[in-house]
Write a protein that holds these residues in place. Structure first.
Motif, PDB file in Angstrom:
ATOM      1  N   ILE A   1       5.508  12.544  -3.177  1.00 47.65           N
ATOM      2  CA  ILE A   1       4.759  11.404  -2.634  1.00 47.65           C
ATOM      3  C   ILE A   1       3.800  11.892  -1.569  1.00 47.65           C
ATOM      4  O   ILE A   1       4.222  12.493  -0.586  1.00 47.65           O
ATOM      5  N   PHE A   2       2.521  11.631  -1.768  1.00 43.91           N
ATOM      6  CA  PHE A   2       1.530  11.868  -0.719  1.00 43.91           C
ATOM      7  C   PHE A   2       1.232  10.569   0.001  1.00 43.91           C
ATOM      8  O   PHE A   2       1.069  10.527   1.218  1.00 43.91           O
ATOM      9  N   SER A   3       1.194   9.480  -0.780  1.00 39.81           N
ATOM     10  CA  SER A   3       1.006   8.150  -0.209  1.00 39.81           C
ATOM     11  C   SER A   3       1.521   7.126  -1.214  1.00 39.81           C
ATOM     12  O   SER A   3       1.755   7.453  -2.384  1.00 39.81           O
ATOM     13  N   ILE A   4       1.697   5.921  -0.777  1.00 38.35           N
ATOM     14  CA  ILE A   4       2.108   4.817  -1.651  1.00 38.35           C
ATOM     15  C   ILE A   4       1.167   3.655  -1.425  1.00 38.35           C
ATOM     16  O   ILE A   4       0.910   3.280  -0.277  1.00 38.35           O
ATOM     17  N   ASN A   5       0.662   3.099  -2.480  1.00 40.54           N
ATOM     18  CA  ASN A   5      -0.182   1.910  -2.369  1.00 40.54           C
ATOM     19  C   ASN A   5       0.726   0.704  -2.145  1.00 40.54           C
ATOM     20  O   ASN A   5       1.474   0.648  -1.191  1.00 40.54           O
ATOM     21  N   ALA A   6       0.696  -0.246  -3.040  1.00 41.61           N
ATOM     22  CA  ALA A   6       1.534  -1.432  -2.885  1.00 41.61           C
ATOM     23  C   ALA A   6       2.993  -1.129  -3.218  1.00 41.61           C
ATOM     24  O   ALA A   6       3.290  -0.270  -4.054  1.00 41.61           O
ATOM     25  N   MET A   7       3.873  -1.821  -2.539  1.00 43.32           N
ATOM     26  CA  MET A   7       5.304  -1.802  -2.866  1.00 43.32           C
ATOM     27  C   MET A   7       5.738  -3.249  -3.023  1.00 43.32           C
ATOM     28  O   MET A   7       5.232  -4.140  -2.324  1.00 43.32           O
TER      29      MET A   7
ATOM     30  N   PRO B   1      -6.133  11.825  -5.676  1.00 41.37           N
ATOM     31  CA  PRO B   1      -5.910  10.485  -6.241  1.00 41.37           C
ATOM     32  C   PRO B   1      -6.784  10.168  -7.444  1.00 41.37           C
ATOM     33  O   PRO B   1      -7.691   9.349  -7.376  1.00 41.37           O
ATOM     34  N   SER B   2      -6.482  10.781  -8.576  1.00 41.22           N
ATOM     35  CA  SER B   2      -7.233  10.514  -9.797  1.00 41.22           C
ATOM     36  C   SER B   2      -6.578   9.456 -10.660  1.00 41.22           C
ATOM     37  O   SER B   2      -7.197   8.939 -11.588  1.00 41.22           O
ATOM     38  N   SER B   3      -5.337   9.119 -10.377  1.00 39.35           N
ATOM     39  CA  SER B   3      -4.611   8.117 -11.155  1.00 39.35           C
ATOM     40  C   SER B   3      -3.533   7.497 -10.287  1.00 39.35           C
ATOM     41  O   SER B   3      -3.213   8.013  -9.209  1.00 39.35           O
ATOM     42  N   VAL B   4      -2.983   6.365 -10.772  1.00 40.80           N
ATOM     43  CA  VAL B   4      -1.902   5.674 -10.071  1.00 40.80           C
ATOM     44  C   VAL B   4      -0.772   5.437 -11.058  1.00 40.80           C
ATOM     45  O   VAL B   4      -1.014   5.011 -12.193  1.00 40.80           O
ATOM     46  N   SER B   5       0.453   5.698 -10.645  1.00 48.85           N
ATOM     47  CA  SER B   5       1.618   5.485 -11.504  1.00 48.85           C
ATOM     48  C   SER B   5       2.541   4.445 -10.888  1.00 48.85           C
ATOM     49  O   SER B   5       2.681   4.371  -9.670  1.00 48.85           O
TER      50      SER B   5
ATOM     51  N   VAL C   1      18.835  -9.810 -10.973  1.00 48.71           N
ATOM     52  CA  VAL C   1      18.748  -8.393 -10.630  1.00 48.71           C
ATOM     53  C   VAL C   1      17.392  -8.180  -9.974  1.00 48.71           C
ATOM     54  O   VAL C   1      16.359  -8.570 -10.533  1.00 48.71           O
ATOM     55  N   TYR C   2      17.409  -7.590  -8.804  1.00 53.90           N
ATOM     56  CA  TYR C   2      16.187  -7.361  -8.049  1.00 53.90           C
ATOM     57  C   TYR C   2      15.765  -5.897  -8.192  1.00 53.90           C
ATOM     58  O   TYR C   2      16.575  -4.988  -7.985  1.00 53.90           O
ATOM     59  N   TYR C   3      14.494  -5.713  -8.547  1.00 52.18           N
ATOM     60  CA  TYR C   3      13.944  -4.382  -8.779  1.00 52.18           C
ATOM     61  C   TYR C   3      12.847  -4.075  -7.771  1.00 52.18           C
ATOM     62  O   TYR C   3      11.989  -4.918  -7.481  1.00 52.18           O
ATOM     63  N   CYS C   4      12.860  -2.860  -7.295  1.00 57.52           N
ATOM     64  CA  CYS C   4      11.818  -2.365  -6.406  1.00 57.52           C
ATOM     65  C   CYS C   4      10.736  -1.675  -7.237  1.00 57.52           C
ATOM     66  O   CYS C   4      11.036  -1.030  -8.255  1.00 57.52           O
ATOM     67  N   ASN C   5       9.507  -1.829  -6.803  1.00 60.54           N
ATOM     68  CA  ASN C   5       8.371  -1.211  -7.484  1.00 60.54           C
ATOM     69  C   ASN C   5       7.463  -0.532  -6.476  1.00 60.54           C
ATOM     70  O   ASN C   5       7.280  -1.046  -5.362  1.00 60.54           O
ATOM     71  N   ALA C   6       6.897   0.606  -6.857  1.00 62.78           N
ATOM     72  CA  ALA C   6       5.947   1.300  -5.991  1.00 62.78           C
ATOM     73  C   ALA C   6       4.793   1.833  -6.824  1.00 62.78           C
ATOM     74  O   ALA C   6       5.006   2.386  -7.912  1.00 62.78           O
ATOM     75  N   GLU C   7       3.586   1.662  -6.316  1.00 62.23           N
ATOM     76  CA  GLU C   7       2.387   2.217  -6.940  1.00 62.23           C
ATOM     77  C   GLU C   7       2.039   3.499  -6.193  1.00 62.23           C
ATOM     78  O   GLU C   7       1.660   3.459  -5.025  1.00 62.23           O
TER      79      GLU C   7
END
Length: 121
Positions: free
Chosen positions: A28-34, A104-108, A92-98
């Protein structure tokens, strides 16, 4: 690779509170939305709340005023404080991270394994 580990789910009576945590680790270098999503039996997964890296938030109408999402960027962790819980919040609660690549050529999109929240009436 990035891993998301959730904690804090459980069984609570209606009107009670729970706090969910989700810690991201790995490359991880950075995280966009969580964000937090939930899926009840027989229903589609739905957005509960999302927070950007700058702290802007958005909530599902059904949880506005009861749930609060926050994050600690230094710890790559997102939280969901859930108050005034009712049986309809059972899911069931799920966590998500972009997570962008570096450079930064793509986002997963990454997902946690899910944590069960059960609210009894």
């Amino acid at each position: 690779q990035v891993q998301l580990v959730e904690s804090g789910g459980g069984l609570v009576q209606a009107g009670g509170s729970l706090r969910l945590s989700c810690a991201a680790s790995g490359s991880i270098f950075s995280i966009n939305a969580m964000g937090w999503y939930r899926q009840a039996p027989g229903k589609q997964r739905e957005l509960v709340a999302v927070i950007t890296s700058g702290g802007s938030t958005n909530y599902a109408d059904s949880v506005k005023g009861r749930f609060t999402i926050s994050r600690d960027n230094a710890k790559n962790t997102v939280y969901l404080q859930m108050n005034s819980l009712n049986p309809e919040d059972t899911a069931v609660y799920y966590c998500n991270a972009e997570v962008p690549s570096h450079p930064p050529s793509s986002v997963s999109d990454y997902w946690g394994q899910g944590t069960q929240v059960t609210v009894s009436s």
